[in-house]
Design a protein around this motif. Structure first.
Motif, PDB file in Angstrom:
ATOM      1  N   GLY A 317      54.543  37.252  51.050  1.00 32.45           N
ATOM      2  CA  GLY A 317      53.274  37.328  50.346  1.00 32.45           C
ATOM      3  C   GLY A 317      52.255  36.325  50.842  1.00 32.45           C
ATOM      4  N   TYR A 318      51.205  36.130  50.045  1.00 29.47           N
ATOM      5  CA  TYR A 318      50.083  35.284  50.446  1.00 29.47           C
ATOM      6  C   TYR A 318      50.124  33.896  49.804  1.00 29.47           C
ATOM      7  N   GLY A 319      51.168  33.630  49.043  1.00 28.30           N
ATOM      8  CA  GLY A 319      51.259  32.354  48.340  1.00 28.30           C
ATOM      9  C   GLY A 319      50.940  32.520  46.874  1.00 28.30           C
ATOM     10  N   TYR A 320      51.607  31.736  46.030  1.00 24.06           N
ATOM     11  CA  TYR A 320      51.419  31.859  44.591  1.00 24.06           C
ATOM     12  C   TYR A 320      49.965  31.590  44.200  1.00 24.06           C
ATOM     13  N   ASN A 321      49.363  32.561  43.531  1.00 24.18           N
ATOM     14  CA  ASN A 321      47.987  32.478  43.008  1.00 24.18           C
ATOM     15  C   ASN A 321      46.933  32.322  44.103  1.00 24.18           C
ATOM     16  N   ALA A 322      47.289  32.659  45.335  1.00 22.43           N
ATOM     17  CA  ALA A 322      46.360  32.439  46.451  1.00 22.43           C
ATOM     18  C   ALA A 322      45.643  33.703  46.893  1.00 22.43           C
ATOM     19  N   PHE A 323      46.038  34.855  46.376  1.00 26.13           N
ATOM     20  CA  PHE A 323      45.449  36.109  46.869  1.00 26.13           C
ATOM     21  C   PHE A 323      44.103  36.406  46.228  1.00 26.13           C
ATOM     22  N   TRP A 324      44.053  36.341  44.878  1.00 24.34           N
ATOM     23  CA  TRP A 324      42.845  36.755  44.168  1.00 24.34           C
ATOM     24  C   TRP A 324      41.850  35.604  44.088  1.00 24.34           C
ATOM     25  N   ASN A 325      40.826  35.685  44.936  1.00 24.75           N
ATOM     26  CA  ASN A 325      39.785  34.665  44.976  1.00 24.75           C
ATOM     27  C   ASN A 325      38.419  35.305  45.185  1.00 24.75           C
ATOM     28  N   GLY A 326      38.202  36.439  44.497  1.00 30.22           N
ATOM     29  CA  GLY A 326      36.919  37.128  44.600  1.00 30.22           C
ATOM     30  C   GLY A 326      36.645  37.602  46.016  1.00 30.22           C
ATOM     31  N   LEU A 327      35.395  37.518  46.400  1.00 31.76           N
ATOM     32  CA  LEU A 327      34.977  37.955  47.734  1.00 31.76           C
ATOM     33  C   LEU A 327      35.217  36.881  48.787  1.00 31.76           C
ATOM     34  N   ASP A 328      35.737  35.730  48.378  1.00 32.24           N
ATOM     35  CA  ASP A 328      35.971  34.641  49.325  1.00 32.24           C
ATOM     36  C   ASP A 328      37.412  34.620  49.859  1.00 32.24           C
ATOM     37  N   GLY A 329      38.256  35.451  49.332  1.00 36.02           N
ATOM     38  CA  GLY A 329      39.653  35.418  49.750  1.00 36.02           C
ATOM     39  C   GLY A 329      40.146  36.767  50.243  1.00 36.02           C
ATOM     40  N   GLU A 330      41.475  36.898  50.304  1.00 35.81           N
ATOM     41  CA  GLU A 330      42.096  38.137  50.749  1.00 35.81           C
ATOM     42  C   GLU A 330      41.779  39.297  49.816  1.00 35.81           C
ATOM     43  N   SER A 331      41.440  38.993  48.588  1.00 31.68           N
ATOM     44  CA  SER A 331      41.150  40.039  47.605  1.00 31.68           C
ATOM     45  C   SER A 331      39.833  40.759  47.891  1.00 31.68           C
ATOM     46  N   ALA A 332      39.015  40.228  48.800  1.00 26.59           N
ATOM     47  CA  ALA A 332      37.717  40.842  49.107  1.00 26.59           C
ATOM     48  C   ALA A 332      37.882  42.287  49.569  1.00 26.59           C
ATOM     49  N   TYR A 333      38.954  42.567  50.297  1.00 23.90           N
ATOM     50  CA  TYR A 333      39.218  43.925  50.799  1.00 23.90           C
ATOM     51  C   TYR A 333      39.326  44.917  49.640  1.00 23.90           C
ATOM     52  N   ILE A 334      40.063  44.540  48.595  1.00 23.97           N
ATOM     53  CA  ILE A 334      40.271  45.429  47.446  1.00 23.97           C
ATOM     54  C   ILE A 334      38.999  45.542  46.606  1.00 23.97           C
ATOM     55  N   ILE A 335      38.320  44.413  46.377  1.00 23.30           N
ATOM     56  CA  ILE A 335      37.116  44.404  45.546  1.00 23.30           C
ATOM     57  C   ILE A 335      36.016  45.272  46.159  1.00 23.30           C
ATOM     58  N   ARG A 336      35.845  45.169  47.470  1.00 19.90           N
ATOM     59  CA  ARG A 336      34.829  45.989  48.145  1.00 19.90           C
ATOM     60  C   ARG A 336      35.220  47.468  48.108  1.00 19.90           C
ATOM     61  N   ALA A 337      36.521  47.736  48.192  1.00 17.74           N
ATOM     62  CA  ALA A 337      36.976  49.133  48.218  1.00 17.74           C
ATOM     63  C   ALA A 337      36.778  49.815  46.863  1.00 17.74           C
ATOM     64  N   VAL A 338      37.093  49.114  45.769  1.00 18.59           N
ATOM     65  CA  VAL A 338      36.988  49.724  44.433  1.00 18.59           C
ATOM     66  C   VAL A 338      35.628  49.484  43.784  1.00 18.59           C
ATOM     67  N   ARG A 339      34.846  48.543  44.357  1.00 22.05           N
ATOM     68  CA  ARG A 339      33.489  48.261  43.900  1.00 22.05           C
ATOM     69  C   ARG A 339      33.437  47.707  42.479  1.00 22.05           C
ATOM     70  N   TRP A 340      34.422  46.898  42.130  1.00 19.58           N
ATOM     71  CA  TRP A 340      34.324  46.114  40.886  1.00 19.58           C
ATOM     72  C   TRP A 340      35.183  44.873  41.045  1.00 19.58           C
ATOM     73  N   ASN A 341      34.739  43.801  40.428  1.00 17.66           N
ATOM     74  CA  ASN A 341      35.347  42.487  40.643  1.00 17.66           C
ATOM     75  C   ASN A 341      36.612  42.327  39.793  1.00 17.66           C
ATOM     76  N   THR A 342      37.672  42.968  40.230  1.00 17.50           N
ATOM     77  CA  THR A 342      38.937  42.892  39.509  1.00 17.50           C
ATOM     78  C   THR A 342      39.604  41.536  39.722  1.00 17.50           C
ATOM     79  N   PRO A 343      40.112  40.899  38.665  1.00 17.06           N
ATOM     80  CA  PRO A 343      40.736  39.578  38.806  1.00 17.06           C
ATOM     81  C   PRO A 343      42.187  39.636  39.259  1.00 17.06           C
ATOM     82  N   ASN A 344      42.813  40.814  39.179  1.00 20.82           N
ATOM     83  CA  ASN A 344      44.200  40.986  39.605  1.00 20.82           C
ATOM     84  C   ASN A 344      44.467  42.467  39.844  1.00 20.82           C
ATOM     85  N   ALA A 345      45.697  42.800  40.189  1.00 21.09           N
ATOM     86  CA  ALA A 345      46.045  44.184  40.517  1.00 21.09           C
ATOM     87  C   ALA A 345      46.317  45.027  39.280  1.00 21.09           C
ATOM     88  N   HIS A 346      46.281  44.421  38.098  1.00 26.35           N
ATOM     89  CA  HIS A 346      46.603  45.126  36.850  1.00 26.35           C
ATOM     90  C   HIS A 346      47.972  45.789  36.942  1.00 26.35           C
TER      91      HIS A 346
END
Length: 444
Positions: A317-346
């Motif tokens: 993985g990407y490290g504990y609590n290190a993936f979801w960091n808005g548009l500044d982290g690895e989570s930017a790929y998912i946020i841009r794809a779904v077009r809403w600022n999700t805080p986690n994968a639900h």
């Protein structure tokens, strides 16, 4: 020699009359702190008050408030818990060694700093997670299972009572506005969180009403918790209530048949998992009762993109609590794809995979299965209602993590209970094995 033992018989207790008045006073203070700490972890009353009762969709930015008092409360709780754990470090160490899977899972979070995409964030989050997790370890090492249920009963009673006070007399805080206007939320910032804690409350009160006194008070709590679930307008919480209550009742009739007992539990898990994901959305589409869409309010839209990121780093993985960091982290790929600022994968399992990889998910599932197996076996042996609470809670944990992220979260009440259940079951189970070995030696 009979092998049917009450769980309390397997947990040695110090006779009360041997305690000095000072020791009894200290014990009461410790008991009070435990309830206060669990109350803090079990709701978001501080966040609710700081936000002034803001609701989703009413135009208020929830991130614009200063939540530093919340962090201070948690810090004080951490320090007091660490002090109590330090005073009983031998017993705590013994408890940790009873369940190697849970211990490995706790150690994996800080260890993931070595490969994290954001080592500083991972280390800070790991410290907070471990500090709050100590409460779960402390519960298992300090109190018997029956004492834990009594403490949880008081905690849930406080949450229910204060929530109803907010709903009736401070509706701006206790009842949501905005997108979910009119839905009860009690001491939570959202109706779904309130529905979830009320499911735990109703299930525990149902168990306590069948084991401890005053029964009428527990039945009253059960009824009020059920009413709260109805008025929270949470379809998922209502379904979880039906599953948990049915499981608590059903296992009572299958204790004498091993095959039917196991089949019942597996059926409840499979049916519950399937229905918890899809049934609320059917209700939303056909009746408009939940107010969601057929894609789990966008959850299923983001899961394929989360899997894309998992494939890139599947093992660690990407490290504990290190993936979801808005548009500044690895989570930017998912946020841009779904077009809403999700805080986690639900989804707790996907989020755990993103954080500590397949290894972490495997260890978690192993710990879950080990606890579930021990609780099922102890239910058949002891036929005690306390074990029914463990089974119902574990099933609820699985179901809840299909649409929310609760496992291995900082300051998560559900995670604390999972740890206390896992370590408590291991202690009882290992003592049962030791008792049986001694019984065989006596018979020889």
């Amino acid at each position: 020699m009979s092998t049917t033992l009450d769980c309390q018989e397997l947990t040695p207790q110090k006779p009360r009359n041997l305690l000095s008045p000072f020791a009894r006073k200290i014990k009461k203070i410790e008991y009070g702190f435990t309830i206060a700490a669990l109350f803090l972890y079990s709701n978001k009353i501080t966040e609710l008050l700081i936000s002034g009762g803001a609701s989703e969709g009413d135009g208020v930015d929830m991130l614009s408030f200063d939540y530093s008092p919340v962090r201070r409360f948690y810090l004080i709780t951490y320090l007091l818990t660490i002090a109590l754990v330090t005073l009983r470090w031998k017993k705590v160490l013994y408890t940790l060694l009873q369940n190697k899977c849970l211990l490995a899972l706790l150690l994996l979070a800080p260890l993931s700093t070595l490969w994290s995409v954001d080592p500083a964030t991972t280390m800070n989050a790991s410290v907070a997670m471990l500090a709050s997790s100590l409460m779960g370890v402390y519960l298992a090492s300090r109190y018997t299972l029956r004492e834990q249920l009594r403490i949880l009963g008081i905690t849930f009673g406080l949450v229910l009572g204060v929530s109803l006070f907010f709903i009736l007399f401070l509706p701006h805080y206790g009842i949501m506005g905005g997108n979910h206007s009119g839905a009860w939320r009690g001491l939570e910032t959202h109706k779904n969180g309130f529905g979830q804690i009320m499911v735990f409350t109703s299930t525990l009160f149902f168990v306590l009403a069948n084991t401890q006194r005053p029964k009428r008070l527990y039945w009253l709590g059960f009824t009020l918790a059920f009413i709260s679930i109805i008025f929270s307008n949470s379809g998922g919480a209502l379904l979880n209530f039906v599953i948990a209550t049915s499981l608590a009742i059903g296992t009572r009739f299958f204790c004498l048949s091993k095959n039917r007992f196991i089949l019942l539990l597996i059926a409840f898990i499979l049916i519950g998992c399937s229905l918890s994901v899809w049934l609320p959305e059917i209700f939303a589409t056909t009746l408009g009762a939940v107010g969601k869409d057929t894609t789990l309010t966008g959850r299923t839209d983001l899961w394929p993109y989360a899997i894309d990121k998992i494939i890139e780093r599947p093992w660690l993985g990407y490290g504990y609590n290190a993936f979801w960091n808005g548009l500044d982290g690895e989570s930017a790929y998912i946020i841009r794809a779904v077009r809403w600022n999700t805080p986690n994968a639900h989804n707790g399992f996907l989020d755990l995979w993103l954080q500590i990889g397949f290894i972490g998910v495997f260890i978690y599932v192993a710990a879950l299965w080990e606890t579930f197996f021990k609780a099922a076996l102890l239910t058949r042996i002891n036929q005690s209602w306390e074990q029914n609470w463990i089974l119902a809670f574990l099933v609820l944990s699985i179901i809840s993590n299909l649409s929310e992220t609760l496992m291995m979260s900082r300051n998560s009440f559900s995670w604390i209970l999972f740890l206390s259940c896992g370590f408590s079951e291991s202690i009882i189970f290992n003592r049962l094995l030791k008792h049986r070995r001694q019984a065989r030696l006596v018979q020889k």
